[in-house]
Scaffold this motif. Structure first.
Motif, PDB file in Angstrom:
ATOM      1  N   LYS A   1       0.835  -1.199   0.000  1.00 52.02           N
ATOM      2  CA  LYS A   1       0.000   0.000   0.000  1.00 52.02           C
ATOM      3  C   LYS A   1       0.869   1.247   0.000  1.00 52.02           C
ATOM      4  CE  LYS A   1      -2.881  -3.285   1.606  1.00 52.02           C
ATOM      5  NZ  LYS A   1      -2.501  -4.653   1.995  1.00 52.02           N
ATOM      6  N   ILE A   2       0.235   2.379  -0.271  1.00 54.42           N
ATOM      7  CA  ILE A   2       0.932   3.657  -0.238  1.00 54.42           C
ATOM      8  C   ILE A   2       0.054   4.688   0.462  1.00 54.42           C
ATOM      9  CG2 ILE A   2       0.057   4.465  -2.482  1.00 54.42           C
ATOM     10  CD1 ILE A   2       2.907   5.605  -2.984  1.00 54.42           C
TER      11      ILE A   2
ATOM     12  N   GLU B   1      -7.262   0.890   2.757  1.00 53.34           N
ATOM     13  CA  GLU B   1      -7.146   0.024   3.924  1.00 53.34           C
ATOM     14  C   GLU B   1      -6.601   0.820   5.115  1.00 53.34           C
ATOM     15  OE1 GLU B   1      -4.165  -3.492   4.940  1.00 53.34           O
ATOM     16  OE2 GLU B   1      -5.696  -4.156   3.515  1.00 53.34           O
ATOM     17  N   LYS B   2      -7.311   0.733   6.234  1.00 59.08           N
ATOM     18  CA  LYS B   2      -6.897   1.457   7.437  1.00 59.08           C
ATOM     19  C   LYS B   2      -6.270   0.499   8.441  1.00 59.08           C
ATOM     20  CE  LYS B   2     -10.206   5.295   7.333  1.00 59.08           C
ATOM     21  NZ  LYS B   2     -11.285   5.997   8.092  1.00 59.08           N
ATOM     22  N   THR B   3      -5.052   0.818   8.858  1.00 52.71           N
ATOM     23  CA  THR B   3      -4.384   0.101   9.958  1.00 52.71           C
ATOM     24  C   THR B   3      -3.880   1.180  10.910  1.00 52.71           C
ATOM     25  OG1 THR B   3      -2.374   0.052   8.614  1.00 52.71           O
ATOM     26  CG2 THR B   3      -3.741  -1.916   8.582  1.00 52.71           C
ATOM     27  N   THR B   4      -2.587   1.222  11.146  1.00 52.93           N
ATOM     28  CA  THR B   4      -2.041   2.344  11.916  1.00 52.93           C
ATOM     29  C   THR B   4      -2.067   3.613  11.076  1.00 52.93           C
ATOM     30  OG1 THR B   4       0.160   1.687  11.178  1.00 52.93           O
ATOM     31  CG2 THR B   4      -0.570   0.865  13.322  1.00 52.93           C
ATOM     32  N   SER B   5      -2.082   3.431   9.759  1.00 47.77           N
ATOM     33  CA  SER B   5      -2.219   4.554   8.819  1.00 47.77           C
ATOM     34  C   SER B   5      -3.119   4.094   7.681  1.00 47.77           C
ATOM     35  CB  SER B   5      -0.850   4.985   8.283  1.00 47.77           C
ATOM     36  OG  SER B   5      -0.229   3.909   7.606  1.00 47.77           O
TER      37      SER B   5
END
Length: 335
Positions: A27-28, A66-70
């Motif tokens: 991802k970016i 996609e959401k994780t820590t960012s």
């Protein structure tokens, strides 16, 4: 003015960055997109990036979030998925009629249809393959010329090559024109891809028959203004049945064997194993060659079909297995 021009390019570069650098596993973030744009001399604010991503998504680019820590963005569905690209790469690599150079060019173009990370998987697939390829760099264009001849319904002329063996030359195995370079003139009716080779099926007026020619052995193909002939013969012709009866191939576990071959059969050896085989003089009429083959009924059938022109010399287990194969065949008919 220059800065405004670069701003117009911004959304195109964002699409390029996403297509080249992202996939499901890579991802970016928006900040990373801004950094990539900066390397191109384009300034951008976060708000404008969000707007451009939405525009590209509406345009049809499958941009996933996609959401994780960012929050990361990547391209989801592409025109070609990885299994499809791997299939195309393998088809190119296994095609003897496409040269090694042209294979690499085509695979390079396929790599541009996926991310740079996935492209590495395609490159690894290239290096694990090791198949005999044609040596005729022009075959790619020969096929195009033949398609043009087929669509225009015109006759063609060409020079047809054969493989010859010359122990007096540094390059022992080389091509030589058949009929001393005399032009072949035929009426093309179909192209057939079989046994990993491309074949032209054409009508020859002199013999009044349909014949097949290996496209990689054809040189200087020219389309004439003369209308092609043999339509009545081709109407009765079944391409599928013809190729099934004329061409064959085999596969399985490889074994290195030594063969004693009549000099006149050098073309048969080159067609099956390629030009880069080790040959040595055995006598004035024969040569020895070491190749990798398949110890299977298919290989033994191929060997048997060559009659007394080819003899299996080693290893002993291969000779014994072939001998038993011949005995079994003999028993079947010795009733």
């Amino acid at each position: 003015m220059a800065r405004a021009s670069r701003q117009k390019e911004k959304i195109l570069y964002i699409a390029k960055i996403l297509l080249e650098k992202t996939d499901e596993n890579h991802k970016i973030t928006v900040n990373e997109i801004i950094e990539e744009l900066s390397r191109q001399g384009i300034t951008a604010e976060r708000k404008s990036i969000y707007s451009d991503l939405e525009t590209l998504s509406k345009f049809g680019l499958d941009i996933c979030k996609e959401k994780t820590t960012s929050t990361g963005y990547y391209i989801g569905i592409r025109d070609f998925q990885m299994p499809e690209l791997k299939l195309l790469v393998d088809a190119i690599q296994s095609s003897k009629f496409i040269t090694t150079k042209k294979s690499m060019e085509l695979i390079g173009k396929l790599e541009k249809l996926c991310s740079v990370n996935d492209a590495k998987l395609l490159q690894r697939q290239v290096f694990v393959t090791n198949r005999v390829k044609t040596l005729n760099e022009k075959i790619y264009y020969n096929v195009d010329t033949l398609h043009n001849a087929l669509s225009s319904g015109k006759q063609i002329t060409f020079i047809y090559d054969k493989w010859v063996l010359d122990f007096n030359d540094v390059e022992r195995i080389k091509k030589q024109p058949r009929r001393n370079g005399e032009l072949y003139r035929v009426s093309p009716w179909a192209l057939s891809w079989d046994d990993e080779n491309y074949y032209l099926i054409a009508y020859e007026k002199e013999s009044e028959k349909l014949k097949h020619y290996r496209v990689d052995k054809m040189q200087d193909i020219m389309i004439s203004e003369v209308e092609r002939e043999g339509e009545s013969s081709f109407e009765k012709f079944d391409v599928a049945s013809y190729t099934k009866s004329v061409f064959s191939m085999f596969g399985g576990k490889e074994t290195t064997v030594d063969l004693s071959v009549d000099n006149s059969f050098i073309g048969v050896i080159v067609d099956r194993f390629g030009k880069n085989v080790f040959v040595s003089r055995e006598s004035d009429d024969t040569f020895c060659v070491t190749v990798k083959v398949v110890l299977s009924p298919q290989f033994f059938g191929w060997l048997f079909a060559l009659g007394t022109k080819v003899k299996l010399l080693a290893p002993n287990n291969a000779v014994e297995e072939f001998s038993e194969y011949l005995k079994d065949v003999y028993k079947q008919y010795n009733t």
